[in-house]
Enzyme design. Structure first.
Site, PDB file in Angstrom:
ATOM      1  CB  CYS A  46      -0.843   0.153   1.052  1.00 57.74           C
ATOM      2  SG  CYS A  46      -2.171  -1.310   1.117  1.00 57.74           S
ATOM      3  CB  THR A  47       3.859   2.257   1.765  1.00 60.29           C
ATOM      4  OG1 THR A  47       3.254   2.151   3.127  1.00 60.29           O
ATOM      5  CG2 THR A  47       4.705   3.183   2.001  1.00 60.29           C
TER       6      THR A  47
END
Length: 149
Positions: A46-47
């Site tokens: 997600c990062t």
């Protein structure tokens, strides 16, 4: 029901990281936008995905396309995520998964994680492309490739 290419994005509201209520009608149907659903703030994929959209944000804007990220994380988590990684776009809190259900975003990894799906929506609010993959950076490259075509 799952939204598909050619469908119009339904109206929705959600809290932004600032705590302000976002109404989709202020953006959808007025300009093109990438709406991406992701599982969780501050996780590796997600990062990478958020930072990929951040690193290419100017390019998307050049094509007249804004970016909105949506997850079940709360406002405080989104605030921290935005500050930590200097994200220039909106993150919306879908804490009850109502928007995820509205779009019909499926679960990933055998139903163990919330799905990761990205929608490219034109300035009339119509879905032009959908990309579904648990690998975050693929979403960024797929959207960029669509812009360049």
């Amino acid at each position: 029901m799952r939204l598909k290419v050619g469908d119009t994005i339904p109206d929705f509201t959600a809290k932004e990281a600032t705590g302000v209520l976002f109404d989709s009608r202020t953006v959808i149907g007025k300009k093109a936008v990438i709406i991406y659903f992701y599982p969780k703030d501050n996780t590796p994929q997600c990062t990478a995905q958020a930072c990929g959209f951040r690193d290419n944000y100017a390019e998307f804007l050049k094509f007249g396309v804004d970016v909105i990220g949506i997850s079940a994380d709360g406002v405080a988590s989104h605030q921290e995520f935005i500050q930590k990684f200097n994200l220039p776009f909106r993150l919306l809190s879908d804490s009850d998964n109502a928007i995820r259900k509205l779009f019909g975003v499926p679960s990933g990894l055998f139903g163990l994680l919330p799905g990761r799906v990205t929608y490219l929506v034109d300035d009339k609010g119509v879905i032009q492309m959908i990309f579904d993959s648990m690998i975050g950076m693929r979403h960024v490259s797929k959207m960029l490739a669509k812009m360049i075509k």
